[in-house]
Design an enzyme around this catalytic site. Sequence first.
Site, PDB file in Angstrom:
ATOM      1  N   GLU A   1       1.971   3.909   7.413  1.00  0.00           N
ATOM      2  CA  GLU A   1       0.881   3.506   6.806  1.00  0.00           C
ATOM      3  C   GLU A   1       0.107   4.667   5.941  1.00  0.00           C
ATOM      4  OE1 GLU A   1       0.805   0.300   6.231  1.00  0.00           O
ATOM      5  OE2 GLU A   1      -0.366  -0.454   7.874  1.00  0.00           O
TER       6      GLU A   1
ATOM      7  N   HIS B   1       3.427   1.609   2.028  1.00  0.00           N
ATOM      8  CA  HIS B   1       4.001   2.087   3.288  1.00  0.00           C
ATOM      9  C   HIS B   1       5.380   1.815   3.220  1.00  0.00           C
ATOM     10  CE1 HIS B   1       3.413  -2.032   5.256  1.00  0.00           C
ATOM     11  NE2 HIS B   1       4.495  -2.137   4.567  1.00  0.00           N
TER      12      HIS B   1
ATOM     13  N   ASN C   1       1.073  -1.284  -0.149  1.00  0.00           N
ATOM     14  CA  ASN C   1       0.207  -0.126   0.133  1.00  0.00           C
ATOM     15  C   ASN C   1       0.959   0.978  -0.017  1.00  0.00           C
ATOM     16  OD1 ASN C   1       1.202   0.004   2.588  1.00  0.00           O
ATOM     17  ND2 ASN C   1      -0.892   0.089   3.493  1.00  0.00           N
TER      18      ASN C   1
HETATM   19  C1  F6R Z   1       9.526  -3.866   7.307  1.00  0.00           C
HETATM   20  C2  F6R Z   1       9.148  -2.587   6.857  1.00  0.00           C
HETATM   21  C3  F6R Z   1       8.212  -2.744   5.688  1.00  0.00           C
HETATM   22  C4  F6R Z   1       8.436  -3.684   4.323  1.00  0.00           C
HETATM   23  C5  F6R Z   1       7.459  -3.804   3.501  1.00  0.00           C
HETATM   24  C6  F6R Z   1       7.654  -4.819   2.250  1.00  0.00           C
HETATM   25  O1  F6R Z   1      10.523  -3.465   8.370  1.00  0.00           O
HETATM   26  O2  F6R Z   1       9.723  -1.832   6.800  1.00  0.00           O
HETATM   27  O3  F6R Z   1       7.806  -1.638   5.018  1.00  0.00           O
HETATM   28  O4  F6R Z   1       9.540  -3.224   3.974  1.00  0.00           O
HETATM   29  O5  F6R Z   1       6.043  -4.041   4.041  1.00  0.00           O
HETATM   30  O6  F6R Z   1       7.814  -5.975   2.816  1.00  0.00           O
HETATM   31  P1  F6R Z   1       8.118  -7.262   1.782  1.00  0.00           P
HETATM   32  O7  F6R Z   1       9.606  -6.901   1.447  1.00  0.00           O
HETATM   33  O8  F6R Z   1       7.898  -8.586   2.614  1.00  0.00           O
HETATM   34  O9  F6R Z   1       7.135  -7.223   0.515  1.00  0.00           O
END
Ligand code: F6R
Length: 240
Positions: A143, A138, A136
């Site tokens: 968020e 973030h 999304n």
């Molecule tokens: C975790 C974090 C999150 C992830 C994001 C993508 O520390 O900062 O913002 O980077 O949710 O996650 P993946 O890489 O699992 O798709």
Amino acid sequence: MRVIVASNYDEMSEQAAALFAELVAENPTATVLPATGNTPMGMYRALAQRAGRGELDASRLRVFQLDEYCGLGQDDYRSLFGWTQRSFIEPLGISAANVTRLPGDAANPEAACASYEQKVIESGGIDIAILGLGPNGHLGFNEPPSDRSDPTRLISLTPESIVSNGPYWGGEDRVPRQAVTAGMTVILAAKTILLVVSGKSKRSILKETLQGPTTPNVPSSFLQQAANVTVLADQDAYRF
Ligand code: F6R
């Protein structure tokens, strides 16, 4: 903003590790904000291999935790701190004294967030942020909606993040509803930002991140305004 497109995940991870290793060679005591999540794990494995071969000494880096679920102690296996330790801190031989937690188990999360920000300032700010891209948009746990001026703080997970984190927790109902995150201010002020993005499922949010309007509804879109951003994407993610 620089975009490097790799043919696949492994190549992207190697390229990200090579870039990071160059930055560490230039500044061996850099402050680093490393994401967890699946995407940077290949990069971290490549870094550990370089360290193992004696090609990289990352042991003097200073690490700031990027984000954390609320209610979990640092020894909890499911904590993002634990994940950062296993994947980044320990394999690179970084001492505990050089690590600043963002405690999700603090009695007063607001005070803990303020103290964390103070420590970031005292350390001279973040030199290198390694970020993944939320489905999304973030960054960390900023968020949507998150504005560029949002500080380190307590947040509520969006329904979308509860769903995407469900598998990690063994079901959506077990996912913590709140988290603490390094603020947009901390992330966007990093002197270098490496954003790693992989897979078809990230294609549309990557397009919005790079080409869409800058908006709190897509927090990652503010990367367009940050100083020194390198996006490392594989072809599955960067095809638009
Ligand atoms: C975790 C974090 C999150 C992830 C994001 C993508 O520390 O900062 O913002 O980077 O949710 O996650 P993946 O890489 O699992 O798709």
